[in-house]
Design a protein around this motif. Structure first.
Motif, mmCIF file in Angstrom:
data_model
loop_
_atom_site.group_PDB
_atom_site.id
_atom_site.type_symbol
_atom_site.label_atom_id
_atom_site.label_comp_id
_atom_site.label_asym_id
_atom_site.label_seq_id
_atom_site.Cartn_x
_atom_site.Cartn_y
_atom_site.Cartn_z
ATOM 1 N N MET A 1 5.150 -9.146 -47.587
ATOM 2 C CA MET A 1 6.389 -9.651 -46.994
ATOM 3 C C MET A 1 7.111 -10.525 -48.007
ATOM 4 N N ASP A 2 8.386 -10.216 -48.246
ATOM 5 C CA ASP A 2 9.136 -10.928 -49.275
ATOM 6 C C ASP A 2 9.845 -12.172 -48.756
ATOM 7 N N ALA A 3 10.293 -12.132 -47.508
ATOM 8 C CA ALA A 3 11.071 -13.252 -46.988
ATOM 9 C C ALA A 3 10.905 -13.341 -45.480
ATOM 10 N N ILE A 4 11.010 -14.561 -44.967
ATOM 11 C CA ILE A 4 10.956 -14.806 -43.522
ATOM 12 C C ILE A 4 12.104 -15.726 -43.143
ATOM 13 N N TYR A 5 12.935 -15.259 -42.219
ATOM 14 C CA TYR A 5 13.969 -16.112 -41.632
ATOM 15 C C TYR A 5 13.331 -16.766 -40.416
ATOM 16 N N LEU A 6 13.135 -18.055 -40.476
ATOM 17 C CA LEU A 6 12.325 -18.753 -39.479
ATOM 18 C C LEU A 6 13.180 -19.683 -38.624
ATOM 19 N N ALA A 7 13.418 -19.257 -37.387
ATOM 20 C CA ALA A 7 14.072 -20.127 -36.414
ATOM 21 C C ALA A 7 13.008 -21.078 -35.885
ATOM 22 N N ARG A 8 13.158 -22.345 -36.160
ATOM 23 C CA ARG A 8 12.141 -23.336 -35.811
ATOM 24 C C ARG A 8 11.736 -23.236 -34.344
ATOM 25 N N PRO A 9 10.458 -23.052 -34.069
ATOM 26 C CA PRO A 9 10.027 -23.055 -32.665
ATOM 27 C C PRO A 9 10.027 -24.479 -32.115
ATOM 28 N N ASP A 10 10.811 -24.710 -31.086
ATOM 29 C CA ASP A 10 10.936 -26.066 -30.552
ATOM 30 C C ASP A 10 9.829 -26.364 -29.548
ATOM 31 N N VAL A 11 8.623 -26.448 -30.073
ATOM 32 C CA VAL A 11 7.440 -26.786 -29.295
ATOM 33 C C VAL A 11 6.675 -27.859 -30.050
ATOM 34 N N GLN A 12 5.811 -28.558 -29.349
ATOM 35 C CA GLN A 12 5.163 -29.729 -29.931
ATOM 36 C C GLN A 12 4.304 -29.385 -31.143
ATOM 37 N N ASP A 13 3.635 -28.235 -31.123
ATOM 38 C CA ASP A 13 2.762 -27.861 -32.233
ATOM 39 C C ASP A 13 3.459 -26.963 -33.245
ATOM 40 N N SER A 14 4.758 -27.105 -33.359
ATOM 41 C CA SER A 14 5.544 -26.257 -34.247
ATOM 42 C C SER A 14 5.055 -26.314 -35.689
ATOM 43 N N ALA A 15 4.748 -27.507 -36.198
ATOM 44 C CA ALA A 15 4.315 -27.639 -37.589
ATOM 45 C C ALA A 15 3.044 -26.837 -37.838
ATOM 46 N N GLU A 16 2.134 -26.871 -36.898
ATOM 47 C CA GLU A 16 0.888 -26.104 -37.036
ATOM 48 C C GLU A 16 1.162 -24.607 -37.021
ATOM 49 N N LEU A 17 2.047 -24.172 -36.124
ATOM 50 C CA LEU A 17 2.379 -22.749 -36.046
ATOM 51 C C LEU A 17 3.038 -22.270 -37.338
ATOM 52 N N VAL A 18 3.938 -23.081 -37.871
ATOM 53 C CA VAL A 18 4.622 -22.721 -39.115
ATOM 54 C C VAL A 18 3.627 -22.648 -40.274
ATOM 55 N N THR A 19 2.718 -23.591 -40.327
ATOM 56 C CA THR A 19 1.706 -23.593 -41.379
ATOM 57 C C THR A 19 0.857 -22.328 -41.334
ATOM 58 N N ARG A 20 0.472 -21.923 -40.131
ATOM 59 C CA ARG A 20 -0.331 -20.713 -39.979
ATOM 60 C C ARG A 20 0.467 -19.470 -40.376
ATOM 61 N N LEU A 21 1.742 -19.444 -40.038
ATOM 62 C CA LEU A 21 2.582 -18.303 -40.400
ATOM 63 C C LEU A 21 2.685 -18.169 -41.921
ATOM 64 N N ILE A 22 2.922 -19.280 -42.585
ATOM 65 C CA ILE A 22 3.051 -19.251 -44.042
ATOM 66 C C ILE A 22 1.741 -18.803 -44.693
ATOM 67 N N ALA A 23 0.617 -19.240 -44.139
ATOM 68 C CA ALA A 23 -0.683 -18.834 -44.673
ATOM 69 C C ALA A 23 -0.877 -17.325 -44.580
ATOM 70 N N ALA A 24 -0.252 -16.709 -43.576
ATOM 71 C CA ALA A 24 -0.373 -15.262 -43.399
ATOM 72 C C ALA A 24 0.544 -14.489 -44.331
ATOM 73 N N ALA A 25 1.541 -15.179 -44.900
ATOM 74 C CA ALA A 25 2.477 -14.527 -45.826
ATOM 75 C C ALA A 25 2.768 -15.487 -46.977
ATOM 76 N N PRO A 26 1.785 -15.775 -47.804
ATOM 77 C CA PRO A 26 1.890 -16.850 -48.793
ATOM 78 C C PRO A 26 2.931 -16.624 -49.892
ATOM 79 N N ARG A 27 3.336 -15.379 -50.120
ATOM 80 C CA ARG A 27 4.313 -15.112 -51.180
ATOM 81 C C ARG A 27 5.747 -15.034 -50.658
ATOM 82 N N ALA A 28 5.918 -15.122 -49.359
ATOM 83 C CA ALA A 28 7.247 -14.958 -48.769
ATOM 84 C C ALA A 28 8.134 -16.174 -49.032
#
Length: 215
Positions: A1-28
């Motif tokens: 995956m080359d790029a991810i357009y990420l609409a911030r999830p407005d939930v309390q654990d958003s930072a954790e979810l974003v961190t996990r997403l990036i870990a799944a696509a580290p080069r994006a």
């Protein structure tokens, strides 16, 4: 995956979810939609946590910090029904103006960031409309185009957060604090600099969508 357009999830654990997403696509290349004035949020605040999850983990990133979306005026989850049925816009701004931005202009900036990640890496862009206006101004403009009076109501902030989850109440209170201190009234030139054209005005948006409010 080359790029991810990420609409911030407005939930309390958003930072954790974003961190996990990036870990799944580290080069994006991550293009995150945050919010105007995020840099003014206290270190450790939720808004900053989400941005830090991107800047601290993504190999390439761009942060978009838009003002309030013009599209909330036509969204039934927000103001559409109140304008169409009750002829009122109720927002606890304290009378402060906001540099409302069309989401299509946010998308245009995001496209450029995705298409040219080298140029836009490690940039945090404030994305706004061309002017800051009050809800009174918006109500008057809608009134003129639909031929019916729409009024602006400015309730106290306590009314907006009454009964809300404590986490959400804190986030919303912080956001409106930045509205009241003029942060969201700051007009930037990102749209013009990045896309080569001027951002859409709130007047143009209202004229374009007048039929939705006529009911």
């Amino acid at each position: 995956m080359d790029a991810i357009y990420l609409a911030r999830p407005d939930v309390q654990d958003s930072a954790e979810l974003v961190t996990r997403l990036i870990a799944a696509a580290p080069r994006a290349h991550i293009v995150l939609v945050s919010e105007q004035g995020a840099e003014r949020v206290a270190a450790g605040g939720w808004v900053r946590q989400v941005e830090d999850a991107v800047t601290g983990n993504a190999s390439r990133w761009t942060i978009l910090r838009p003002s309030w979306f013009q599209q909330v005026l036509t969204d039934p989850r927000y103001f559409l029904d109140a304008i169409r049925r009750e002829r009122v816009i109720s927002l606890p701004t304290g009378g402060s103006p906001i540099a409302w931005v069309d989401t299509r202009d946010i998308a245009a900036v995001a496209v450029q960031a995705i298409a040219d990640p080298v140029t836009h890496h490690a940039e945090a862009y404030t994305v706004t409309g061309p002017e800051a206006v009050t809800t009174t101004h918006i109500a008057a403009n809608i009134s003129a185009v639909i031929g019916a009076e729409v009024t602006a109501s400015v309730p106290p902030l306590s009314a907006a957060v009454a009964g809300a989850d404590p986490w959400l109440a804190d986030v919303v209170s912080d956001m409106f604090g930045r509205v009241h201190d003029g942060t969201f009234a700051t007009v930037g030139d990102t749209v013009e600099k990045v896309t080569g054209r001027s951002p859409r005005t709130i007047e143009k948006f209202i004229a374009e969508h007048a039929d939705l409010w006529r009911g």
